[in-house]
Design an enzyme around this catalytic site. Structure first.
Site, PDB file in Angstrom:
ATOM      1  N   THR A 107     -63.069  12.528 -20.973  1.00  0.00           N
ATOM      2  CA  THR A 107     -63.585  12.122 -19.665  1.00  0.00           C
ATOM      3  C   THR A 107     -63.953  10.634 -19.698  1.00  0.00           C
ATOM      4  O   THR A 107     -64.604  10.178 -20.644  1.00  0.00           O
ATOM      5  CB  THR A 107     -64.807  12.919 -19.144  1.00  0.00           C
ATOM      6  OG1 THR A 107     -65.200  12.329 -17.899  1.00  0.00           O
ATOM      7  CG2 THR A 107     -66.005  12.953 -20.059  1.00  0.00           C
ATOM      8  N   GLY A 138     -60.225  15.460 -14.488  1.00  0.00           N
ATOM      9  CA  GLY A 138     -59.815  14.102 -14.111  1.00  0.00           C
ATOM     10  C   GLY A 138     -59.024  13.406 -15.206  1.00  0.00           C
ATOM     11  O   GLY A 138     -59.231  13.665 -16.397  1.00  0.00           O
ATOM     12  N   ASP A 147     -66.037   9.413 -17.901  1.00  0.00           N
ATOM     13  CA  ASP A 147     -67.464   9.318 -17.565  1.00  0.00           C
ATOM     14  C   ASP A 147     -68.352   9.080 -18.785  1.00  0.00           C
ATOM     15  O   ASP A 147     -69.493   8.640 -18.643  1.00  0.00           O
ATOM     16  CB  ASP A 147     -67.941  10.598 -16.859  1.00  0.00           C
ATOM     17  CG  ASP A 147     -67.193  10.857 -15.571  1.00  0.00           C
ATOM     18  OD1 ASP A 147     -66.459   9.957 -15.125  1.00  0.00           O
ATOM     19  OD2 ASP A 147     -67.328  11.956 -15.008  1.00  0.00           O
TER      20      ASP A 147
HETATM   21  P1  FBP Z   1     -63.654  14.564 -15.327  1.00  0.00           P
HETATM   22  O1  FBP Z   1     -65.129  14.772 -15.542  1.00  0.00           O
HETATM   23  O2  FBP Z   1     -62.939  15.794 -14.996  1.00  0.00           O
HETATM   24  O3  FBP Z   1     -63.039  13.837 -16.491  1.00  0.00           O
HETATM   25  O4  FBP Z   1     -63.466  13.585 -14.067  1.00  0.00           O
HETATM   26  C1  FBP Z   1     -63.975  12.325 -14.027  1.00  0.00           C
HETATM   27  C2  FBP Z   1     -63.940  11.700 -12.650  1.00  0.00           C
HETATM   28  O5  FBP Z   1     -63.073  10.584 -12.699  1.00  0.00           O
HETATM   29  C3  FBP Z   1     -65.320  11.299 -12.158  1.00  0.00           C
HETATM   30  O6  FBP Z   1     -65.720  10.051 -12.655  1.00  0.00           O
HETATM   31  C4  FBP Z   1     -65.134  11.314 -10.675  1.00  0.00           C
HETATM   32  O7  FBP Z   1     -66.368  11.501  -9.995  1.00  0.00           O
HETATM   33  C5  FBP Z   1     -64.216  12.471 -10.464  1.00  0.00           C
HETATM   34  O8  FBP Z   1     -63.458  12.586 -11.656  1.00  0.00           O
HETATM   35  C6  FBP Z   1     -63.277  12.309  -9.292  1.00  0.00           C
HETATM   36  O9  FBP Z   1     -62.585  13.495  -9.125  1.00  0.00           O
HETATM   37  P2  FBP Z   1     -61.187  13.638  -8.393  1.00  0.00           P
HETATM   38  O10 FBP Z   1     -60.149  13.145  -9.327  1.00  0.00           O
HETATM   39  O11 FBP Z   1     -61.073  15.093  -8.173  1.00  0.00           O
HETATM   40  O12 FBP Z   1     -61.234  12.812  -7.160  1.00  0.00           O
END
Ligand code: FBP
Length: 548
Positions: free
Chosen positions: A200, A78, A202
């Protein structure tokens, strides 16, 4: 490309870096390390990269000559604010070591390495993206680098481009895979170094050695700005309860940080829900009680923050989802033949007693999401569940029951929000711009020092940037063994909110006051120019953790 006035001014920003990175550096080895748990297993799986020392970079008086080197870079997973600055720092670093070094970016994530899609990142390209948000310089993707075939395919293109080092910018899983790749290339004598960088929004990739993942700071500031605006709107009209779901996957770090920044009336922390074995009804009752108490004071308004992963932390919901996954997998054809209007009753009649009762208590829309939206593996897509609506509908129902019994006298009207994507590509705050650039530059120093299987680390970041400490942490040091898809695997431990940690304790010590009184704080937008106390503050989470 047309640019905004801020973009133009921001391009000239010079990220602040640790003092040690301002000239020649030397790598100083620390103690030899071991993994956080399961030492024997991790050691067996990483015979070539286990136990290496922690590295710290210090200023050096001796200017060394480094050979020119081609380096590859991948953005994985992400988006997170600051990714472009990691690449800019890496670029400037390898050029400082030797101006003839070159940088290649693999396109759309790890898949670009396997499919041989890349572009050379020249100074013109890098300059276009300095201090900007997003990952669009080379794009990102979620392909997992896991198999020997992928590693060998990757090696083909790395050899073709004469790349001797690869930097993988990603979260816990991507960094775990970076380490597996480092081990494989070392074991096979491929001559490719692999370095990871902690990314991230998160905030769940952190530990004793890595203070924070990049992007968390900016994303939380963007969400907190908007939550503050909502709080002010809420306090102005005094007629709505706002239910705000916040991205963050499993961990509640984002919700907690936003609560510390904005002081909402309620913030649910998933890790606490699990620890206290709370049911969905417990959470609904908790929220409804605060709504009722505020109504007694004449305050029929408020704000509730809800972490994205909440549902999976409610033990009874976990059990319901597990049974639904199994049941729907086994009876898929039969289920699809049932008329839509009868599917809910059909599921209620088939589940075991407790799960059936819980399913029956869910609002129609959520029950439907649980039975219909399944991923390619047939599992319920928990992240698609609109928890903010689920909770507000259930609170509304409970309040109606209480009203009938004369226990509640207020008015309840809800608004719903989900903040996630709007924060992931924001222009990085000064903190993230500086932190990311430093991480990238540090990665170039790890490469120059011949290291592999390390994560770039920059710590002491609550102090002025001059005093930040740059170095490298062996990735194996952060690993333990966990069951994934039925198999025990070495993985970097994911950091959830610690209930005995300073950030949660700070929140818990204020939440009763914030619930009943209106103590909103309005952080306002991220500031890029101005006094340091306005522009350079790290997150409250980090400040509290470092103080503790
Ligand atoms: P990463 O752990 O890969 O950094 O992604 C974070 C995130 O933004 C989460 O908070 C969220 O649940 C997820 O990606 C959403 O994923 P996508 O971009 O595939 O919709």
């Amino acid at each position: 490309m047309v640019k905004s006035a801020l973009q133009i001014a921001r391009a000239a920003y010079q990220p602040k870096v640790p003092a040690a990175l301002k000239g020649a550096v030397k790598a100083v080895d620390g103690e030899y390390t071991q993994s956080v748990a399961n030492q024997e297993d991790v050691k067996r799986l990483f015979p070539n990269t286990y136990g290496m020392p922690v590295i710290t970079f210090e200023k050096s008086n001796c200017v060394k000559e480094y050979p020119a080197m081609n380096v590859g870079v991948i953005l994985s997973g992400g988006q997170a604010p600051g990714g472009h600055n990691v690449i800019a720092g890496l670029f400037d670093g390898i050029k400082a070591h030797n101006p003839a070094s070159r940088l290649f970016g693999f396109i759309l994530g790890p898949g670009g390495l396997v499919d041989h899609k890349y572009k050379e990142l020249t100074s013109d390209i890098i300059d276009e993206y300095r201090n900007t948000g997003g990952f669009d310089m080379i794009g990102s993707g979620r392909t997992k680098l896991e198999t020997k075939e992928q590693f060998d395919k990757g090696l083909e293109i790395l050899q073709e481009l004469n790349i001797k080092a690869l930097v993988i910018i990603g979260g816990d899983d991507s960094n775990t895979n970076a380490c597996v790749l480092a081990e494989y290339y070392k074991a096979t004598g491929a001559g490719i170094q692999v370095i990871g960088c902690p990314k991230t929004i998160d905030g769940d990739l952190k530990n004793e050695q890595i203070e924070t993942s990049f992007g968390f700071d900016t994303a939380c500031k963007v969400y907190s700005e908007v939550i503050g605006n909502i709080e002010r709107d809420c306090n102005s009209a005094q007629k709505y309860w706002h239910f705000i779901k916040l991205m963050g996957r499993s961990a509640s770090h984002i919700a907690l940080e936003c609560a510390l920044q904005t002081q909402p009336n309620i913030c649910i922390i998933s890790e606490e829900v699990e620890a206290k074995d709370m049911s969905l009804d417990d959470i609904v009752t908790y929220i409804a009680s605060i709504v009722a108490k505020r109504a007694e004071q004449g305050d029929n308004f408020g704000t509730v923050l809800i972490p994205e992963g909440l549902i999976e932390f409610i033990p009874a919901m976990k059990r319901l989802i597990a049974e639904l996954n199994d049941f729907l997998a086994k009876h898929d054809t039969e289920f699809k033949m049932i008329k839509r209007s009868e599917q809910r009753a059909y599921i209620i009649s088939k589940l075991t007693k407790d799960n059936s009762e819980l399913y029956a208590s869910l609002p129609e829309g959520v029950a439907r999401q649980l039975s219909l939206d399944r991923d390619p593996h047939g599992n319920v897509q928990v992240s698609l569940i609109e928890t903010e609506k689920l909770l507000s509908e259930m609170v509304s129902k409970k309040l109606a029951e209480w009203k009938a019994k004369g226990k509640y006298v207020g008015k309840f009207a809800a608004q719903h929000h989900f903040f996630g994507y709007e924060g992931r590509c924001a222009a990085p705050s000064n903190y993230d711009a500086d932190y990311c650039y430093s991480l990238g530059y540090t990665a170039s120093c790890l490469i120059a020092a011949g290291k592999t299987g390390y994560m770039s680390s920059v710590c002491n970041t609550t102090a002025p940037a001059d005093q930040w400490i740059a170095g490298g942490i062996p990735v194996t040091m952060m690993m333990n063994m966990e069951r994934r898809h039925g198999e025990m695997k070495p993985v970097i431990q994911k950091a959830l909110v610690k209930l005995d940690g300073a950030p949660f304790k700070e929140f818990a010590s204020h939440r009763e006051e914030w619930a009943l009184n209106t103590c909103y704080v309005y952080p306002g937008p991220i500031q890029y120019f101005g006094p340091t106390e306005v522009c350079d503050q790290p997150t409250k989470t980090l400040q509290l953790e470092q103080k503790a």
